[in-house]
Motif scaffolding. Structure first.
Motif, PDB file in Angstrom:
ATOM      1  N   ALA A  52       0.838  -1.204   0.000  1.00  0.00           N
ATOM      2  CA  ALA A  52       0.000   0.000   0.000  1.00  0.00           C
ATOM      3  C   ALA A  52       0.873   1.254   0.000  1.00  0.00           C
ATOM      4  N   GLY A  53       2.002   1.198   0.729  1.00  0.00           N
ATOM      5  CA  GLY A  53       2.912   2.332   0.759  1.00  0.00           C
ATOM      6  C   GLY A  53       3.476   2.651  -0.617  1.00  0.00           C
ATOM      7  N   ILE A  54       3.806   1.630  -1.382  1.00  0.00           N
ATOM      8  CA  ILE A  54       4.328   1.827  -2.744  1.00  0.00           C
ATOM      9  C   ILE A  54       3.274   2.485  -3.632  1.00  0.00           C
ATOM     10  N   LYS A  55       2.022   2.044  -3.481  1.00  0.00           N
ATOM     11  CA  LYS A  55       0.939   2.664  -4.259  1.00  0.00           C
ATOM     12  C   LYS A  55       0.776   4.134  -3.881  1.00  0.00           C
ATOM     13  N   GLY A  56       0.815   4.422  -2.569  1.00  0.00           N
ATOM     14  CA  GLY A  56       0.699   5.811  -2.116  1.00  0.00           C
ATOM     15  C   GLY A  56       1.835   6.678  -2.625  1.00  0.00           C
ATOM     16  N   ALA A  57       3.057   6.125  -2.597  1.00  0.00           N
ATOM     17  CA  ALA A  57       4.215   6.875  -3.085  1.00  0.00           C
ATOM     18  C   ALA A  57       4.107   7.152  -4.573  1.00  0.00           C
ATOM     19  N   SER A  58       3.545   6.214  -5.329  1.00  0.00           N
ATOM     20  CA  SER A  58       3.371   6.416  -6.769  1.00  0.00           C
ATOM     21  C   SER A  58       2.431   7.591  -7.045  1.00  0.00           C
ATOM     22  N   VAL A  59       1.390   7.713  -6.222  1.00  0.00           N
ATOM     23  CA  VAL A  59       0.465   8.839  -6.366  1.00  0.00           C
ATOM     24  C   VAL A  59       1.186  10.152  -6.053  1.00  0.00           C
ATOM     25  N   VAL A  60       2.009  10.143  -5.001  1.00  0.00           N
ATOM     26  CA  VAL A  60       2.758  11.349  -4.621  1.00  0.00           C
ATOM     27  C   VAL A  60       3.729  11.745  -5.731  1.00  0.00           C
ATOM     28  N   MET A  61       4.361  10.752  -6.363  1.00  0.00           N
ATOM     29  CA  MET A  61       5.278  11.064  -7.462  1.00  0.00           C
ATOM     30  C   MET A  61       4.535  11.712  -8.627  1.00  0.00           C
ATOM     31  N   GLY A  62       3.289  11.279  -8.855  1.00  0.00           N
ATOM     32  CA  GLY A  62       2.459  11.927  -9.869  1.00  0.00           C
ATOM     33  C   GLY A  62       2.166  13.374  -9.506  1.00  0.00           C
ATOM     34  N   TYR A  63       1.921  13.617  -8.210  1.00  0.00           N
ATOM     35  CA  TYR A  63       1.686  14.989  -7.723  1.00  0.00           C
ATOM     36  C   TYR A  63       2.918  15.856  -7.966  1.00  0.00           C
ATOM     37  N   LEU A  64       4.099  15.326  -7.640  1.00  0.00           N
ATOM     38  CA  LEU A  64       5.330  16.103  -7.802  1.00  0.00           C
ATOM     39  C   LEU A  64       5.622  16.379  -9.283  1.00  0.00           C
ATOM     40  N   GLU A  65       5.353  15.394 -10.139  1.00  0.00           N
ATOM     41  CA  GLU A  65       5.538  15.615 -11.579  1.00  0.00           C
ATOM     42  C   GLU A  65       4.615  16.723 -12.071  1.00  0.00           C
ATOM     43  N   THR A  66       3.367  16.712 -11.581  1.00  0.00           N
ATOM     44  CA  THR A  66       2.418  17.769 -11.956  1.00  0.00           C
ATOM     45  C   THR A  66       2.938  19.121 -11.505  1.00  0.00           C
ATOM     46  N   GLY A  67       3.428  19.187 -10.263  1.00  0.00           N
ATOM     47  CA  GLY A  67       3.979  20.439  -9.742  1.00  0.00           C
ATOM     48  C   GLY A  67       5.141  20.946 -10.578  1.00  0.00           C
ATOM     49  N   MET A  68       6.018  20.041 -10.995  1.00  0.00           N
ATOM     50  CA  MET A  68       7.167  20.454 -11.814  1.00  0.00           C
ATOM     51  C   MET A  68       6.725  20.973 -13.176  1.00  0.00           C
ATOM     52  N   ARG A  69       5.679  20.358 -13.751  1.00  0.00           N
ATOM     53  CA  ARG A  69       5.177  20.852 -15.042  1.00  0.00           C
ATOM     54  C   ARG A  69       4.562  22.246 -14.878  1.00  0.00           C
ATOM     55  N   VAL A  70       3.875  22.483 -13.762  1.00  0.00           N
ATOM     56  CA  VAL A  70       3.300  23.807 -13.497  1.00  0.00           C
ATOM     57  C   VAL A  70       4.416  24.849 -13.398  1.00  0.00           C
ATOM     58  N   LEU A  71       5.470  24.515 -12.666  1.00  0.00           N
ATOM     59  CA  LEU A  71       6.587  25.445 -12.497  1.00  0.00           C
ATOM     60  C   LEU A  71       7.308  25.694 -13.826  1.00  0.00           C
ATOM     61  N   ASP A  72       7.416  24.655 -14.654  1.00  0.00           N
ATOM     62  CA  ASP A  72       8.024  24.831 -15.979  1.00  0.00           C
ATOM     63  C   ASP A  72       7.201  25.806 -16.824  1.00  0.00           C
ATOM     64  N   SER A  73       5.878  25.656 -16.774  1.00  0.00           N
ATOM     65  CA  SER A  73       5.008  26.564 -17.526  1.00  0.00           C
ATOM     66  C   SER A  73       5.114  27.992 -17.001  1.00  0.00           C
ATOM     67  N   ALA A  74       5.207  28.129 -15.678  1.00  0.00           N
ATOM     68  CA  ALA A  74       5.344  29.457 -15.071  1.00  0.00           C
ATOM     69  C   ALA A  74       6.645  30.122 -15.518  1.00  0.00           C
ATOM     70  N   SER A  75       7.712  29.351 -15.596  1.00  0.00           N
ATOM     71  CA  SER A  75       9.000  29.894 -16.056  1.00  0.00           C
ATOM     72  C   SER A  75       8.910  30.376 -17.499  1.00  0.00           C
ATOM     73  N   ALA A  76       8.190  29.634 -18.339  1.00  0.00           N
ATOM     74  CA  ALA A  76       8.026  30.038 -19.732  1.00  0.00           C
ATOM     75  C   ALA A  76       7.267  31.362 -19.832  1.00  0.00           C
ATOM     76  N   LEU A  77       6.254  31.552 -18.975  1.00  0.00           N
ATOM     77  CA  LEU A  77       5.501  32.808 -18.969  1.00  0.00           C
ATOM     78  C   LEU A  77       6.379  33.968 -18.517  1.00  0.00           C
ATOM     79  N   LEU A  78       7.218  33.733 -17.514  1.00  0.00           N
ATOM     80  CA  LEU A  78       8.108  34.786 -17.037  1.00  0.00           C
ATOM     81  C   LEU A  78       9.133  35.165 -18.114  1.00  0.00           C
ATOM     82  N   ALA A  79       9.578  34.162 -18.884  1.00  0.00           N
ATOM     83  CA  ALA A  79      10.527  34.448 -19.959  1.00  0.00           C
ATOM     84  C   ALA A  79       9.897  35.382 -20.999  1.00  0.00           C
ATOM     85  N   ARG A  80       8.627  35.130 -21.331  1.00  0.00           N
ATOM     86  CA  ARG A  80       7.929  36.007 -22.280  1.00  0.00           C
ATOM     87  C   ARG A  80       7.741  37.393 -21.675  1.00  0.00           C
TER      88      ARG A  80
END
Length: 324
Positions: A52-80
């Protein structure tokens, strides 16, 4: 009597062996190795928990990947936004050019705010007030890990809330924050709130209002400097100090880019936090996967019947049974 006793014993052993082989458990009978049953149950709790812990960690890794994509998009907006700040610092720009550059910059500011304030994962905010403020269990036995992306502060660049502008800017009170936002420079198309009553036909012409009392809000219809009164940006606008637009006459490009770089530095910090948390979780998942395999192996060793040994035991007792 001896033969009858031996036959009874052989019958019992054959019955037990058949039950073990039929169920696949070496502890199938009530009196069989009760301590092994306890060990097997403990192993079962451990490997179920780690799975169950491995399943929970997999969900958290999905959350962190989403967060990194949001930050990448924010950086692109700041560059413009940085690009527009530099384009705006050009004396060959007409007023129409400056208005167009400002309009695009404000649209980018709105999108940046939407991205940083409404991004969610499974309906939960991507950013929290405290970095590493969430917990995920990796299977019990004090195996919790922390994660979570802290909210990026960007009120110095985009005014989305007066109270946050005051707090994030370190202003002593609301009045000090309002003073910091106040300006007499007005840029066509930008939205303002009157802080000190504006009088005079020439000044009112910039606002598009017949009267500009304290607290009145308006979208500027012309660019210029009010000689009487002062205004501040409405919520939902980029904050440029000094000046209210991206043009050489009213804005300091170095200051604009410094504000953008200040927010980018905070995004960089959040991005590093997300990446380090992701790497730590990957390592934890690998370790927990190995641990789960050991727990399951231990459970099977204690719980599952040894078919070769039990078959030999059955054959032996069947021979004794026939002999009797």
């Amino acid at each position: 009597y001896k033969v009858e006793t031996s036959l009874t014993r052989a019958n019992n052993e054959v019955s037990k062996s058949m039950e073990r082989l039929a169920t696949g458990k070496q502890n199938a009978n009530a009196g069989d190795r009760s301590s092994y049953v306890a060990m097997a149950d403990t192993f079962r709790l451990d490997f179920v928990g780690t799975k169950a812990g491995i399943k929970g960690a997999s969900v958290v890794m999905g959350y962190l990947e989403t967060g990194m994509r949001v930050l990448d998009s924010a950086s692109a907006l700041l560059a413009r936004l940085q690009e527009l700040a530099v384009l705006g610092a050009n004396d060959t720009n007409t007023e129409a050019d400056s208005v167009a550059i400002d309009a695009e910059a404000e649209a980018i500011g709105d999108e940046f705010h939407r991205l940083m304030s409404t991004s969610t994962y499974k309906g939960k905010d991507v950013f929290s007030d405290t970095a590493n403020g969430f917990l995920v269990s990796m299977g019990g036995r004090n195996q919790e890990m922390t994660f979570g992306l802290g909210r990026v502060k960007y009120s110095n660049l985009y005014l989305h809330d007066y109270a946050k502008y005051q707090a994030e800017g370190g202003h002593a009170n609301a009045a000090a924050a309002e003073t910091a936002l106040a300006t007499t420079t007005i840029m066509a198309g930008a939205k303002y709130e009157v802080t000190t009553a504006i009088t005079g036909a020439a000044n009112l012409a910039l606002t598009g209002l017949n009267a500009a009392a304290d607290g009145a809000t308006f979208t500027a219809v012309g660019s210029g400097v009010t000689t009487v009164g002062a205004v501040k940006k409405q919520v939902g606008q980029l904050v440029f100090t000094p000046g209210e637009g991206m043009n050489r006459a009213t804005a300091d490009t170095d200051m604009l880019t410094a504000q953008i770089e200040n927010v980018q530095a905070k995004i960089n910090t959040a991005r590093v936090e997300a990446g380090s948390q992701y790497a730590a979780l990957e390592s934890a998942v690998n370790y927990t996967t190995d641990l789960t395999a050991q727990y399951e192996l231990g459970y099977n060793t204690v719980n599952d019947v040894n078919f070769s040994m039990e078959t030999a035991h059955l054959a032996k007792n069947q021979i004794l049974q026939q002999a009797a």
